[in-house]
Design a protein around this motif. Structure first.
Motif, mmCIF file in Angstrom:
data_model
loop_
_atom_site.group_PDB
_atom_site.id
_atom_site.type_symbol
_atom_site.label_atom_id
_atom_site.label_comp_id
_atom_site.label_asym_id
_atom_site.label_seq_id
_atom_site.Cartn_x
_atom_site.Cartn_y
_atom_site.Cartn_z
ATOM 1 N N MET A 44 0.841 -1.199 0.000
ATOM 2 C CA MET A 44 0.000 0.000 0.000
ATOM 3 C C MET A 44 0.873 1.245 0.000
ATOM 4 S SD MET A 44 -2.741 1.236 2.903
ATOM 5 C CE MET A 44 -3.628 2.804 2.745
ATOM 6 N N THR A 45 0.480 2.230 -0.791
ATOM 7 C CA THR A 45 1.126 3.537 -0.783
ATOM 8 C C THR A 45 0.213 4.542 -0.101
ATOM 9 O OG1 THR A 45 2.346 3.104 -2.830
ATOM 10 C CG2 THR A 45 2.060 5.406 -2.199
ATOM 11 N N VAL A 46 0.764 5.293 0.849
ATOM 12 C CA VAL A 46 0.038 6.359 1.540
ATOM 13 C C VAL A 46 0.382 7.676 0.864
ATOM 14 C CG1 VAL A 46 -0.266 7.591 3.716
ATOM 15 C CG2 VAL A 46 0.055 5.109 3.722
ATOM 16 N N SER A 47 -0.633 8.436 0.466
ATOM 17 C CA SER A 47 -0.381 9.730 -0.180
ATOM 18 C C SER A 47 -1.554 10.663 0.050
ATOM 19 C CB SER A 47 -0.145 9.558 -1.684
ATOM 20 O OG SER A 47 -1.336 9.164 -2.351
ATOM 21 N N THR A 48 -1.293 11.953 -0.083
ATOM 22 C CA THR A 48 -2.325 12.994 -0.008
ATOM 23 C C THR A 48 -1.985 14.052 -1.040
ATOM 24 O OG1 THR A 48 -2.562 12.612 2.369
ATOM 25 C CG2 THR A 48 -3.542 14.614 1.492
ATOM 26 N N ALA A 49 -2.507 13.911 -2.215
ATOM 27 C CA ALA A 49 -2.200 14.857 -3.281
ATOM 28 C C ALA A 49 -2.990 16.149 -3.119
ATOM 29 C CB ALA A 49 -2.537 14.234 -4.630
ATOM 30 N N ASP A 50 -2.564 17.183 -3.837
ATOM 31 C CA ASP A 50 -3.387 18.377 -3.934
ATOM 32 C C ASP A 50 -4.594 18.070 -4.811
ATOM 33 O OD1 ASP A 50 -2.761 19.840 -6.866
ATOM 34 O OD2 ASP A 50 -1.229 18.448 -6.161
ATOM 35 N N SER A 51 -5.654 18.817 -4.629
ATOM 36 C CA SER A 51 -6.915 18.552 -5.321
ATOM 37 C C SER A 51 -6.771 18.622 -6.834
ATOM 38 C CB SER A 51 -7.979 19.549 -4.851
ATOM 39 O OG SER A 51 -9.179 19.386 -5.579
ATOM 40 N N THR A 52 -5.955 19.571 -7.321
ATOM 41 C CA THR A 52 -5.776 19.711 -8.764
ATOM 42 C C THR A 52 -5.159 18.461 -9.366
ATOM 43 O OG1 THR A 52 -5.553 22.110 -8.609
ATOM 44 C CG2 THR A 52 -4.655 21.066 -10.571
ATOM 45 N N SER A 53 -4.113 17.951 -8.733
ATOM 46 C CA SER A 53 -3.461 16.743 -9.236
ATOM 47 C C SER A 53 -4.407 15.553 -9.179
ATOM 48 C CB SER A 53 -2.198 16.451 -8.424
ATOM 49 O OG SER A 53 -1.237 17.480 -8.580
ATOM 50 N N ALA A 54 -5.189 15.462 -8.096
ATOM 51 C CA ALA A 54 -6.123 14.346 -7.965
ATOM 52 C C ALA A 54 -7.204 14.408 -9.035
ATOM 53 C CB ALA A 54 -6.736 14.356 -6.576
ATOM 54 N N TRP A 55 -7.752 15.586 -9.267
ATOM 55 C CA TRP A 55 -8.782 15.739 -10.304
ATOM 56 C C TRP A 55 -8.219 15.369 -11.671
ATOM 57 C CZ3 TRP A 55 -13.824 16.168 -10.998
ATOM 58 C CH2 TRP A 55 -14.299 16.620 -12.231
ATOM 59 N N ARG A 56 -7.019 15.845 -11.957
ATOM 60 C CA ARG A 56 -6.393 15.527 -13.236
ATOM 61 C C ARG A 56 -6.186 14.023 -13.383
ATOM 62 N NH1 ARG A 56 -2.437 18.920 -12.895
ATOM 63 N NH2 ARG A 56 -0.986 17.492 -11.871
ATOM 64 N N ALA A 57 -5.811 13.361 -12.297
ATOM 65 C CA ALA A 57 -5.563 11.922 -12.357
ATOM 66 C C ALA A 57 -6.839 11.132 -12.621
ATOM 67 C CB ALA A 57 -4.912 11.460 -11.057
ATOM 68 N N PHE A 58 -7.899 11.437 -11.888
ATOM 69 C CA PHE A 58 -9.131 10.665 -11.998
ATOM 70 C C PHE A 58 -9.938 11.005 -13.249
ATOM 71 C CE2 PHE A 58 -8.513 10.067 -7.372
ATOM 72 C CZ PHE A 58 -8.651 8.697 -7.316
ATOM 73 N N THR A 59 -9.613 12.088 -13.912
ATOM 74 C CA THR A 59 -10.302 12.436 -15.157
ATOM 75 C C THR A 59 -9.373 12.273 -16.356
ATOM 76 O OG1 THR A 59 -9.745 14.789 -14.887
ATOM 77 C CG2 THR A 59 -11.856 14.043 -14.003
ATOM 78 N N GLY A 60 -8.238 11.612 -16.136
ATOM 79 C CA GLY A 60 -7.230 11.451 -17.176
ATOM 80 C C GLY A 60 -7.488 10.259 -18.089
ATOM 81 N N PRO A 61 -6.478 9.882 -18.875
ATOM 82 C CA PRO A 61 -6.640 8.844 -19.904
ATOM 83 C C PRO A 61 -7.022 7.473 -19.369
ATOM 84 C CG PRO A 61 -4.630 10.121 -20.275
ATOM 85 C CD PRO A 61 -5.136 10.515 -18.926
ATOM 86 N N GLY A 62 -6.770 7.181 -18.096
ATOM 87 C CA GLY A 62 -7.081 5.854 -17.564
ATOM 88 C C GLY A 62 -8.545 5.636 -17.234
ATOM 89 N N PHE A 63 -9.375 6.696 -17.361
ATOM 90 C CA PHE A 63 -10.781 6.610 -16.959
ATOM 91 C C PHE A 63 -11.705 7.138 -18.047
ATOM 92 C CE2 PHE A 63 -8.369 6.872 -13.040
ATOM 93 C CZ PHE A 63 -8.993 5.954 -12.209
#
Length: 431
Positions: A207-226
């Motif tokens: 398991m990886t523990v992380s707390t990204a900034d909201s901008t990075s998280a939004w970009r990740a979950f709306t990126g090419p993998g989804f």
């Protein structure tokens, strides 16, 4: 605001990111949006020592209102249960962690449940069937979800000697070497990313523990993998019609709650909460930011009690691998680990030119250092950085599996405050 494309907490002083902080009350967005970053600063002031996972004392209670559509469709009886942490949770809305008891199962029913609840993840449950053994819903979910259910994460801070400071006005000179605190904590989207990363990458072992900034998280979950499946923005009835809401959904779909600040000229999107669907109106989540909030199974009713539907936009997305109709199905779109998505090097990569120039020191950090850190800032309308917080990205030791049952658990080191500690960075962290 030149920081907007880089850090999610850069806005006017009255419009700040909410993060995954929920209060269970119908607060105004403008007031709520200040809480996430303030909670992080509060943690920095209070926390000492190492981080670790904590099993709060809990009371087992029946939870008869739990409905599992998949189990119902398979004709498998069950009993909804809740582990009530009571005052060990930060708020009453964070006290319950749900599960369902199936009792003893025949092998064919066991395999049917295993396939139905685990098909969306390439990292599979290793729980084994045995005659007369009793099972719960968690036994059929991916290992990571088994390991942390009901646990709290106790945050920690460490002092690092040589990280850059960007406090001050845009024209002020940044400090290349400054004593900085790094906060190691867990929030909803950092955990949800790990759930989906492990779902998209077979046999992930830790398991990886992380707390990204909201901008990075939004970009990740709306990126090419989804792929986007549906949104309340275009279908408001999704919020009131259960049948309509769940018609297109399947296990492993990720729910994004977000809002926009009306006065923000950039139409900035703030991500507020993320959860993963495991059955119709049943989700797995890290229920809030900070300490004394559980990793847990929750229901639609539980989610909406903490996040009023009319206040937020609700959007569901699906891993490309799980979407047969995806136009990207044959592309190489596997999710990357948190260190490659949420590190400061990734933040700089997606920043605009002005932000890159102002935060140039981040691009000069050693790659191994940059991938262990995220940076969140808070600035006023004139671009003056009033506060900044580094948060850590840490990979734990491998998940363990019981030799007899196959059930997953965190390693003993995850409960040891000396082991779950952000490492000391080099005195000179630059390339």
């Amino acid at each position: 605001d030149l920081l907007l494309s880089l850090f999610d907490h850069s806005s006017s002083s009255s419009h700040r990111s909410l993060g995954s902080f929920a209060t269970g009350q119908k607060m105004s967005i403008h007031w709520a949006a200040a809480l996430h970053f303030s909670a992080i600063l509060f943690l920095l002031c209070l926390i000492k020592g190492g981080a670790l996972f904590v099993q709060p004392p809990s009371v087992l209670k029946p939870y008869p209102s739990l409905r599992l559509e998949i189990a119902d469709r398979l004709g498998v009886p069950y009993r909804g249960i809740a582990y009530d942490a009571g005052k060990a949770a930060s708020l009453p809305g964070f006290a319950l962690t749900l599960d369902a008891e199936f009792g003893a199962l025949d092998v064919s029913t066991f395999l049917a449940l295993q396939n139905a609840y685990g098909a969306w993840s390439e990292t599979k449950s290793r729980v084994r069937w045995r005659k007369g053994r009793k099972y719960t819903l968690l036994d059929f979910l991916p290992p990571l979800l088994q390991t942390v259910s009901g646990l709290h994460f106790r945050s920690s801070r460490t002092v690092q000697k040589g990280l850059p400071s960007f406090l001050g006005a845009p024209d002020d000179r940044a400090k290349k070497y400054a004593k900085q605190e790094v906060l190691l904590t867990s929030n909803c989207w950092g955990f949800a990313w790990e759930v989906l990363f492990q779902a998209d990458n077979a046999d992930t072992s830790a398991m990886t523990v992380s707390t990204a900034d909201s901008t990075s998280a939004w970009r990740a979950f709306t990126g090419p993998g989804f792929d986007r499946i549906q949104s309340s923005l275009t279908q408001p009835k999704l919020l009131t019609d259960k049948k309509l809401r769940n018609r297109k959904l399947q296990g492993g779909d990720v729910l994004l709650l977000w809002h926009q600040i009306a006065s923000d000229q950039s139409n900035k999107v703030y991500l507020d909460h993320v959860a993963t669907l495991v059955d119709s109106d049943v989700y797995y989540e890290k229920s809030g930011s900070g300490d004394k909030v559980p990793f847990r199974l929750n229901t639609w009713e539980g989610l909406t009690a903490n996040f009023p539907p009319t206040v937020f936009n609700w959007e569901w997305r699906r891993l490309v691998r799980n979407n047969r109709n995806s136009p990207s199905l044959w592309q190489d779109s596997r999710l990357k680990p948190a260190s490659e998505i949420f590190g400061v090097d990734s933040q700089v990569e997606y920043a605009n030119a002005e932000a890159v120039e102002r935060f140039d020191f981040l691009s000069k950090l050693q790659p191994s250092v940059a991938k262990q850190l995220s940076l969140q800032t808070e600035s006023d309308a004139d671009g003056v950085v009033e506060a900044q917080t580094y948060t850590g990205i840490l990979v734990l030791e491998d998940i363990m599996f019981d030799e007899e049952t196959g059930r997953a658990s965190l390693p003993p080191s995850a409960f040891d405050q000396e082991s779950v500690r952000f490492p000391t960075l080099p005195n000179d962290p630059y390339s």
